[in-house]
Write a protein that holds these residues in place. Sequence first.
Motif, PDB file in Angstrom:
ATOM      1  N   GLU A 140     -24.962  30.472  25.440  1.00  0.00           N
ATOM      2  CA  GLU A 140     -24.129  29.713  24.497  1.00  0.00           C
ATOM      3  C   GLU A 140     -24.582  29.883  23.056  1.00  0.00           C
ATOM      4  O   GLU A 140     -24.066  29.214  22.164  1.00  0.00           O
ATOM      5  CB  GLU A 140     -24.115  28.232  24.884  1.00  0.00           C
ATOM      6  CG  GLU A 140     -25.451  27.535  24.768  1.00  0.00           C
ATOM      7  CD  GLU A 140     -26.424  27.775  25.929  1.00  0.00           C
ATOM      8  OE1 GLU A 140     -27.563  27.308  25.827  1.00  0.00           O
ATOM      9  OE2 GLU A 140     -26.060  28.433  26.923  1.00  0.00           O
ATOM     10  N   GLU A 178     -24.918  30.607  19.367  1.00  0.00           N
ATOM     11  CA  GLU A 178     -23.919  30.904  18.344  1.00  0.00           C
ATOM     12  C   GLU A 178     -24.406  32.043  17.464  1.00  0.00           C
ATOM     13  O   GLU A 178     -25.598  32.211  17.254  1.00  0.00           O
ATOM     14  CB  GLU A 178     -23.678  29.669  17.479  1.00  0.00           C
ATOM     15  CG  GLU A 178     -23.012  28.548  18.228  1.00  0.00           C
ATOM     16  CD  GLU A 178     -22.735  27.358  17.329  1.00  0.00           C
ATOM     17  OE1 GLU A 178     -22.732  27.513  16.101  1.00  0.00           O
ATOM     18  OE2 GLU A 178     -22.513  26.275  17.882  1.00  0.00           O
ATOM     19  N   ASN A 179     -23.477  32.805  16.950  1.00  0.00           N
ATOM     20  CA  ASN A 179     -23.758  33.831  15.948  1.00  0.00           C
ATOM     21  C   ASN A 179     -24.761  34.878  16.419  1.00  0.00           C
ATOM     22  O   ASN A 179     -25.677  35.254  15.700  1.00  0.00           O
ATOM     23  CB  ASN A 179     -24.213  33.179  14.639  1.00  0.00           C
ATOM     24  CG  ASN A 179     -23.185  32.203  14.137  1.00  0.00           C
ATOM     25  OD1 ASN A 179     -21.997  32.491  14.127  1.00  0.00           O
ATOM     26  ND2 ASN A 179     -23.623  31.021  13.756  1.00  0.00           N
ATOM     27  N   LYS A 229     -21.208  33.601  24.708  1.00  0.00           N
ATOM     28  CA  LYS A 229     -20.076  32.937  24.060  1.00  0.00           C
ATOM     29  C   LYS A 229     -19.977  33.200  22.560  1.00  0.00           C
ATOM     30  O   LYS A 229     -18.919  33.480  22.051  1.00  0.00           O
ATOM     31  CB  LYS A 229     -20.160  31.421  24.272  1.00  0.00           C
ATOM     32  CG  LYS A 229     -20.315  31.004  25.709  1.00  0.00           C
ATOM     33  CD  LYS A 229     -19.056  31.203  26.485  1.00  0.00           C
ATOM     34  CE  LYS A 229     -19.189  30.629  27.884  1.00  0.00           C
ATOM     35  NZ  LYS A 229     -18.932  31.544  28.936  1.00  0.00           N
ATOM     36  N   GLY A 230     -21.072  33.063  21.827  1.00  0.00           N
ATOM     37  CA  GLY A 230     -21.022  33.128  20.369  1.00  0.00           C
ATOM     38  C   GLY A 230     -21.512  34.451  19.854  1.00  0.00           C
ATOM     39  O   GLY A 230     -22.617  34.564  19.338  1.00  0.00           O
TER      40      GLY A 230
END
Length: 110
Positions: A71, A73-74, A98-99
């Motif tokens: 999960e 991010e970035n 996901k990110g």
Amino acid sequence: MAGEPTVSLSELRSLLASGRARLIDVRSREEAAAGTIPGALNIPVSELESALQMEPAAFKALYSVEKPRLEEENLIFFCQMGKRGLQATQLAQGLGYKGYGEVWLLTGGG
């Protein structure tokens, strides 16, 4: 490469300045040794799938950093022209990350 997530240079600068980007240089070790973005982790695209499937302890032992979380991010992949970055982005997506995003390095590298 339409439809794939991308990160603009200004977005990348903002993410880096805030410490919110995790960069993975998917070029060869030789290419990365010649110059890369400071703080980027080099995992050649040919090793990326096995690296992202490693147990966290094995990843840290091999790369000396924490393994990205699904999960996270970035999570941003980059290469010289975009082809390997796109391949890495698609691979991460297929593994459930996901990110993620991809960015191209302009001529001259890091």
